[in-house]
Design an enzyme around this catalytic site. Structure first.
Site, short mmCIF file in Angstrom:
data_model
loop_
_atom_site.label_atom_id
_atom_site.label_comp_id
_atom_site.label_asym_id
_atom_site.label_seq_id
_atom_site.Cartn_x
_atom_site.Cartn_y
_atom_site.Cartn_z
N ASP A 119 2.51 -1.83 5.75
CA ASP A 119 2.55 -2.95 5.97
C ASP A 119 1.92 -4.44 5.21
OD1 ASP A 119 1.66 -1.50 8.84
OD2 ASP A 119 -0.10 -2.49 8.88
N HIS A 157 -0.49 0.17 2.36
CA HIS A 157 -0.07 -1.42 1.97
C HIS A 157 1.38 -1.35 0.85
CE1 HIS A 157 -2.76 -2.36 5.05
NE2 HIS A 157 -2.16 -3.20 5.03
ZN LIG Z 1 -1.70 -6.85 7.73
#
Ligand SMILES: [Zn+2]
Length: 261
Positions: A85, A232
């Site tokens: 992400d 992430h």
């Molecule tokens: Zn996010």
């Protein structure tokens, strides 16, 4: 600017809602204690991926979600999906892409519209690597559930347009709500725009930059058949995430069928 939510939060003296996905620490205001814990399937599940999972991988797509508000929490098969992400990041996305390539793996990248606009070439690189794209809102709006349907639709559409502009012909079949703050309305709009609402079941909170060993231990102990793992490649310094991936990619690929969604 993504800083604006931090400012709003500070001005109102609010504590952000539990954020599952990744808000970068800079804009998260440091809550997190109330973040939902991983809801992964039993880690005691047999580690060897079934042949059946391999056969149905291409159909393990948008079905009825088993997560909040009907979002997808698991892959629906024995296969495990890695998702990244808050990118694309000019620093970390290329590193993660290179690492995935080295291990012959594919993943799903949930992109923020602002980042796409700034680094369009990275979108093409993600696609060239054979990975799946996911819409992660224009500016990482964790308060989307409080907005009008019209606003939700325009933010998702705006991000989708930016992705398609960066990579003409790209298909974006998933939307992931920042913070995991889903609502029925967000899920409905996602579906209406042709995107399945993508959640997760394993969250090592790598965006908070815990020690690399913690990220590794969390993912190892919580991942089971069907897990969707949230990590992430954007939103800040991802050196700990990257270091963890160097261990986790070979570890997970030995035990599971790792799929892009
Ligand atoms: Zn996010």
């Amino acid at each position: 600017m993504r800083h604006r939510w931090r400012l709003v939060v500070a001005a109102l003296g609010l504590t952000l809602l539990p954020a599952g996905c990744g808000s970068a620490p800079a804009r998260a205001g440091g809550p997190g204690a109330a973040r939902p814990r991983s809801h992964s399937p039993s880690p005691t599940a047999s580690p060897s991926p079934s042949v059946q999972a391999r056969l149905v991988r291409s159909t393990a797509l948008p079905g009825g979600g088993d997560g909040p508000s009907g979002s997808l929490r698991t892959t629906g098969t024995a296969a495990v999906a890695l998702t990244f992400d808050d990118g694309p990041s000019p620093v970390w996305t290329p590193k993660v892409l290179a690492l995935l390539k080295r291990h012959h793996l594919h993943a799903t990248f949930c992109l923020i519209g602002e980042q796409v606009k700034e680094y369009p070439k990275l979108v093409a690189r993600i696609i060239a690597g054979g990975h799946t794209l996911c819409n992660h809102s224009w500016d990482h709006d964790e308060f989307m559930s409080q907005r009008s349907t019209k606003y939700i639709r325009s933010e998702l559409t705006r991000t989708d347009r930016a992705i398609r502009k960066a990579a003409p012909g790209a298909t974006v079949r998933y939307y992931r709500q920042p913070g995991g703050n889903w609502s029925k309305r967000i899920v409905r709009v996602s579906h209406q725009l042709g995107m399945a609402p993508l959640g997760w079941s394993v969250d090592p909170s790598d965006w908070k930059r815990p020690p690399t060993s913690s990220i590794i231990a969390n993912v190892k102990s919580n991942t089971g058949h069907g897990s969707i793992v949230l990590m992430h490649d954007g939103g800040g310094d991802r050196s700990h995430t990257y270091a963890a991936l160097r261990t986790l990619l070979p570890y997970l690929s030995r035990r599971y069928d790792l799929i892009r969604l």
